[in-house]
Scaffold this active site. Structure first.
Site, PDB file in Angstrom:
ATOM      1  N   GLY A  18     123.138   0.065 143.499  1.00  0.00           N
ATOM      2  CA  GLY A  18     123.026  -1.607 143.575  1.00  0.00           C
ATOM      3  C   GLY A  18     123.237  -2.483 142.364  1.00  0.00           C
ATOM      4  O   GLY A  18     123.917  -1.924 141.426  1.00  0.00           O
ATOM      5  N   PHE A  20     121.464  -3.664 140.020  1.00  0.00           N
ATOM      6  CA  PHE A  20     120.877  -3.128 138.511  1.00  0.00           C
ATOM      7  C   PHE A  20     121.386  -1.850 138.380  1.00  0.00           C
ATOM      8  O   PHE A  20     121.842  -1.444 137.269  1.00  0.00           O
ATOM      9  CB  PHE A  20     119.170  -3.196 138.760  1.00  0.00           C
ATOM     10  CG  PHE A  20     118.729  -3.113 137.545  1.00  0.00           C
ATOM     11  CD1 PHE A  20     119.075  -3.476 136.193  1.00  0.00           C
ATOM     12  CD2 PHE A  20     117.324  -2.485 137.646  1.00  0.00           C
ATOM     13  CE1 PHE A  20     118.203  -3.273 135.375  1.00  0.00           C
ATOM     14  CE2 PHE A  20     116.588  -2.223 136.390  1.00  0.00           C
ATOM     15  CZ  PHE A  20     117.117  -2.744 135.070  1.00  0.00           C
ATOM     16  N   ARG A  39     125.044   7.489 148.335  1.00  0.00           N
ATOM     17  CA  ARG A  39     124.517   8.390 149.727  1.00  0.00           C
ATOM     18  C   ARG A  39     125.912   8.360 150.680  1.00  0.00           C
ATOM     19  O   ARG A  39     126.411   9.376 151.398  1.00  0.00           O
ATOM     20  CB  ARG A  39     123.342   8.122 150.730  1.00  0.00           C
ATOM     21  CG  ARG A  39     122.049   8.719 150.233  1.00  0.00           C
ATOM     22  CD  ARG A  39     121.094   8.094 151.297  1.00  0.00           C
ATOM     23  NE  ARG A  39     121.134   6.598 150.965  1.00  0.00           N
ATOM     24  CZ  ARG A  39     120.025   6.054 151.967  1.00  0.00           C
ATOM     25  NH1 ARG A  39     119.029   6.660 152.465  1.00  0.00           N
ATOM     26  NH2 ARG A  39     119.796   4.683 151.773  1.00  0.00           N
ATOM     27  N   LYS A 208     104.571  -9.637 138.948  1.00  0.00           N
ATOM     28  CA  LYS A 208     105.330 -10.842 138.861  1.00  0.00           C
ATOM     29  C   LYS A 208     106.145 -11.284 139.894  1.00  0.00           C
ATOM     30  O   LYS A 208     106.363 -12.436 139.972  1.00  0.00           O
ATOM     31  CB  LYS A 208     105.809 -10.553 137.424  1.00  0.00           C
ATOM     32  CG  LYS A 208     107.099  -9.663 137.418  1.00  0.00           C
ATOM     33  CD  LYS A 208     108.287 -10.194 137.747  1.00  0.00           C
ATOM     34  CE  LYS A 208     109.267  -8.988 137.731  1.00  0.00           C
ATOM     35  NZ  LYS A 208     110.486  -9.173 138.714  1.00  0.00           N
ATOM     36  N   SER A 271     116.847 -14.529 140.895  1.00  0.00           N
ATOM     37  CA  SER A 271     115.985 -13.737 141.262  1.00  0.00           C
ATOM     38  C   SER A 271     115.684 -13.969 142.979  1.00  0.00           C
ATOM     39  O   SER A 271     115.579 -14.831 143.545  1.00  0.00           O
ATOM     40  CB  SER A 271     114.657 -14.316 140.660  1.00  0.00           C
ATOM     41  OG  SER A 271     113.349 -13.712 141.513  1.00  0.00           O
TER      42      SER A 271
END
Length: 352
Positions: A18, A20, A39, A208, A271
């Protein structure tokens, strides 16, 4: 790190590509050959032929495989970069091929639940701490791995991909894991700190996300910086009390993985959690928002889990409780904000 029976350098493994995962693979590839796991065969083929993963550019030092056994055989160090919803399943897939000599670091900000067959977070209203698993606890429970660490901090993938300066924390009970993580990841533009309180660091990264959703909602309502300052400071207090109840230390919440990540995520349109709150405040339904998102906003599931945990803990967490009502009980955001403004916070700081 040399292989036990060859002078060829070992690959560093990254499970999940992904946003990150792809960034971490590229950072690792600056110093070592990297093997990533995906996968889907078409994703692996794309990486191996064109050095891209679903549009994200990958270093030529990165190869890919769909075979967990190949990764575990080729890599002594593995970075698990999987969303929490699929984390346990992927760890179980790798488990038969993992040995105590493997060193595992995960970068997942989420929680898993240890429930009876047939139970899930939507049906279970009360949860004890013993039923909540951080990602390191999942790895330790599902595999024979011992040396486990966590990668956490204000690490927005988009900025890291652009090579902008940033820092992260490697948390582990084992100093060896911290030193290895620092050696593999540290560069002129990426500082890597160490922390021995892995549970506290994991919990900080999880909690957070709740406050980040609320921060997005404030922005969506058009409220100013004073309101955001109030939310972040009260959010930090809430994180400290919840973190303490879940087994973490105050120090971790006050550090880079706690307040550092909190401030970053509460101020970033990049975010996913902030975006959820922003769109809710603009009138979109949760179902519509989730249908539009490519990757998971971990905070939504975290709100559910923490609300269920609060039912068994002698603790109040007004931001989390009201956000739960907004997300799952159709409470208007304005009503939740009104409640929070009237909430009797008599003391500013009550944890030092």
């Amino acid at each position: 790190m040399d292989s036990k029976n060859s002078t060829k350098p070992k690959h560093i493994g990254v499970i999940g590509v992904g946003s990150f995962g792809a960034v971490i693979a590229n950072i690792l590839a600056a110093k070592n050959p990297v093997m990533v796991y995906a996968r889907k065969q078409e994703v692996v083929d794309e990486i191996n032929t064109s050095h891209t993963a679903q549009g994200k550019t990958l270093s030529e030092n990165v190869i890919a495989s769909t075979d967990p056994e190949e990764l575990c055989r080729s890599c002594d160090v593995l970075f698990f970069m999987i969303p929490s919803a699929g984390f346990q399943e992927v760890v179980r897939t790798f488990s038969p091929f993992l040995f105590p000599y493997h060193l595992i670091i995960h970068g997942t900000k989420g929680l898993c639940l240890n429930l009876k067959p047939g139970e899930n977070i939507e049906t279970v209203k009360k949860i004890k701490r013993s039923q909540i698993l951080t990602m390191s606890e999942v790895i330790l429970e599902e595999t024979v791995a011992v040396r486990v660490g966590c990668l956490a901090g204000p690490n927005l993938s988009k900025e890291l991909a652009q090579g902008q300066p940033a820092a992260t924390v490697i948390a582990s009970k084992y100093n060896e894991v911290i030193l290895e993580g620092q050696s593999l990841l540290r560069s002129e533009k990426f500082q890597v700190y160490g922390n021995s309180d892995i549970i506290g660091v994991e919990i900080s990264g999880v909690l957070k996300n709740i406050i980040a959703i609320a921060s997005g909602a404030l922005a969506g309502l058009g409220l100013g910086e004073n309101a955001k300052g109030l939310l972040i400071s009260r959010g930090m207090v809430e994180m400290i009390h919840l973190g303490n109840a879940l087994g973490g230390s105050i120090k971790s919440v006050m550090g880079l993985a706690g307040i550092g990540d909190l401030v970053t995520t509460c101020n970033s349109i990049h975010s996913r959690n902030y975006t959820v709150g922003y769109r809710l405040a603009k009138g979109d339904s949760l179902d519509t928002i989730l249908a539009d998102m490519d990757e998971v906003a971990e905070g939504i599931n975290t709100v559910r889990i923490i609300k269920a945990f609060l039912e068994t803990a002698d603790l109040r967490a007004p931001i989390t409780e009201n956000l739960y009502r907004v997300l799952f009980e159709d409470l208007e955001i304005e009503a939740a904000l009104h409640f929070l403004m009237k909430y009797p916070f008599n003391v500013d700081v009550d944890f030092v």
